[in-house]
Scaffold this motif. Structure first.
Motif, PDB file in Angstrom:
ATOM      1  N   UNK A   1     -12.396 -21.219  58.315  1.00 51.74           N
ATOM      2  CA  UNK A   1     -12.705 -19.941  58.924  1.00 51.74           C
ATOM      3  C   UNK A   1     -12.424 -20.061  60.394  1.00 51.74           C
ATOM      4  N   UNK A   2     -11.689 -19.146  60.900  1.00 51.63           N
ATOM      5  CA  UNK A   2     -11.333 -19.196  62.316  1.00 51.63           C
ATOM      6  C   UNK A   2     -12.416 -18.560  63.142  1.00 51.63           C
ATOM      7  N   UNK A   3     -12.713 -19.215  64.219  1.00 51.49           N
ATOM      8  CA  UNK A   3     -13.710 -18.662  65.156  1.00 51.49           C
ATOM      9  C   UNK A   3     -13.055 -17.599  65.976  1.00 51.49           C
ATOM     10  N   UNK A   4     -13.812 -16.586  66.378  1.00 51.68           N
ATOM     11  CA  UNK A   4     -13.257 -15.519  67.198  1.00 51.68           C
ATOM     12  C   UNK A   4     -13.760 -15.668  68.602  1.00 51.68           C
ATOM     13  N   UNK A   5     -12.974 -15.136  69.465  1.00 51.61           N
ATOM     14  CA  UNK A   5     -13.326 -15.249  70.870  1.00 51.61           C
ATOM     15  C   UNK A   5     -12.922 -13.948  71.518  1.00 51.61           C
ATOM     16  N   UNK A  14      -8.510 -14.228  67.155  1.00 51.90           N
ATOM     17  CA  UNK A  14      -8.810 -15.482  66.484  1.00 51.90           C
ATOM     18  C   UNK A  14      -8.303 -16.632  67.331  1.00 51.90           C
ATOM     19  N   UNK A  15      -9.090 -17.621  67.576  1.00 47.37           N
ATOM     20  CA  UNK A  15      -8.699 -18.812  68.323  1.00 47.37           C
ATOM     21  C   UNK A  15      -7.845 -19.679  67.411  1.00 47.37           C
ATOM     22  N   UNK A  16      -6.768 -20.267  67.972  1.00 49.97           N
ATOM     23  CA  UNK A  16      -5.898 -21.094  67.132  1.00 49.97           C
ATOM     24  C   UNK A  16      -6.671 -22.292  66.598  1.00 49.97           C
ATOM     25  N   UNK A  17      -6.349 -22.615  65.360  1.00 51.25           N
ATOM     26  CA  UNK A  17      -7.008 -23.771  64.759  1.00 51.25           C
ATOM     27  C   UNK A  17      -6.244 -25.023  65.142  1.00 51.25           C
ATOM     28  N   UNK A  18      -6.814 -26.146  64.900  1.00 50.65           N
ATOM     29  CA  UNK A  18      -6.171 -27.425  65.183  1.00 50.65           C
ATOM     30  C   UNK A  18      -4.910 -27.540  64.353  1.00 50.65           C
ATOM     31  N   UNK A  19      -4.987 -27.095  63.132  1.00 50.60           N
ATOM     32  CA  UNK A  19      -3.838 -27.157  62.239  1.00 50.60           C
ATOM     33  C   UNK A  19      -2.692 -26.310  62.794  1.00 50.60           C
ATOM     34  N   UNK A  20      -2.959 -25.125  63.258  1.00 46.15           N
ATOM     35  CA  UNK A  20      -1.935 -24.241  63.817  1.00 46.15           C
ATOM     36  C   UNK A  20      -1.365 -24.838  65.087  1.00 46.15           C
ATOM     37  N   UNK A  21      -2.196 -25.398  65.922  1.00 47.52           N
ATOM     38  CA  UNK A  21      -1.740 -26.023  67.162  1.00 47.52           C
ATOM     39  C   UNK A  21      -0.818 -27.194  66.856  1.00 47.52           C
ATOM     40  N   UNK A  22      -1.176 -27.983  65.894  1.00 47.51           N
ATOM     41  CA  UNK A  22      -0.351 -29.132  65.531  1.00 47.51           C
ATOM     42  C   UNK A  22       0.999 -28.675  64.977  1.00 47.51           C
ATOM     43  N   UNK A  23       0.971 -27.603  64.193  1.00 47.99           N
ATOM     44  CA  UNK A  23       2.216 -27.070  63.648  1.00 47.99           C
ATOM     45  C   UNK A  23       3.118 -26.561  64.773  1.00 47.99           C
ATOM     46  N   UNK A  24       2.522 -25.855  65.709  1.00 44.94           N
ATOM     47  CA  UNK A  24       3.307 -25.342  66.841  1.00 44.94           C
ATOM     48  C   UNK A  24       3.869 -26.485  67.673  1.00 44.94           C
ATOM     49  N   UNK A  25       3.042 -27.510  67.906  1.00 44.75           N
ATOM     50  CA  UNK A  25       3.522 -28.664  68.672  1.00 44.75           C
ATOM     51  C   UNK A  25       4.652 -29.374  67.918  1.00 44.75           C
TER      52      UNK A  25
END
Length: 161
Positions: A1-5, A14-25
Motif C-alpha cells: 500500500x502506498x503512503x500518500x503525502x 502517492x509517494x514512490x515506493x522503494x520498488x518503483x525507485x529501484x526500477x527507475x534507477x
C-alpha cells in the motif's frame, strides 16, 4: 500500500515506493549505459570515417601519377613491339583475345601483329624479342667477320702476297 503525502496544492500524491525507485534507477542506469555505448560507437564511426577520407585522399593523390606511369610503361612496351617488328623479328597476326597484354594495342581492331616465337608456337615476350635481336646481331657480326677474312685473303692472293 502506498503512503500518500500532501503536495500542498490540494491533493494527495502517492509517494514512490522503494520498488518503483529501484526500477527507475535501473532504467536510468540502463539508459546511461546505452548512451555511453552510442557515444563510443559514434566516436568509432567518426574515426573510421576520417580514416576512409584519408585513404580516399591518398588514393586520389596516387591515381594520377600511377596512371601516368602505366601509360608510359605501356608506350614503352608498344615501342619495343614496333622496334622488334621493324627489325624483322618473326611475326604473326593473331585475334585480340590471343594477344598478350604487353603487346595489346589498337583496341578498335579485331587482330594484332605481334612478335612470334616460331619454335615455341607462341608470342615472344619483350625479353625474348630482345634476345632474338641480340642473336641476329651476333650472327651478322660473325658473317661480317667471315666476309672480311675472305676479302683479306682474296686481296692477298690477288696481290701475290
Amino acid at each position: 500500500v502506498a503512503a500518500t503525502q500532501g503536495d500542498g496544492v490540494g491533493g494527495d500524491v502517492a509517494a514512490p515506493t522503494t520498488s518503483t525507485t529501484e526500477q527507475l534507477q535501473a532504467q536510468v542506469s540502463e539508459l546511461e549505459g546505452r548512451l555511453l555505448k552510442a557515444q563510443q560507437d559514434l566516436a568509432a564511426t567518426r574515426k573510421e570515417l576520417q580514416s576512409t577520407k584519408d585513404s580516399e585522399e591518398m588514393a586520389k593523390l596516387m591515381v594520377g601519377p600511377l596512371e601516368q606511369m602505366r601509360n608510359e610503361s605501356k608506350q614503352a612496351l608498344l615501342d619495343v613491339r614496333s622496334a622488334l617488328l621493324d627489325a624483322g623479328v618473326p611475326k604473326k597476326r593473331k585475334p585480340d583475345k590471343e594477344v598478350p597484354w604487353y603487346w595489346d594495342a589498337d583496341s578498335w581492331t579485331n587482330t594484332g601483329t605481334i612478335p612470334w616465337n616460331e619454335a615455341a608456337k607462341r608470342p615472344y615476350t619483350p625479353a625474348e624479342g630482345v634476345e632474338w635481336l641480340a642473336r641476329e646481331r651476333d650472327e651478322l657480326r660473325g658473317e661480317r667477320d667471315e666476309l672480311k677474312a675472305r676479302i683479306k685473303a682474296a686481296t692477298a692472293a690477288l696481290s701475290g702476297k
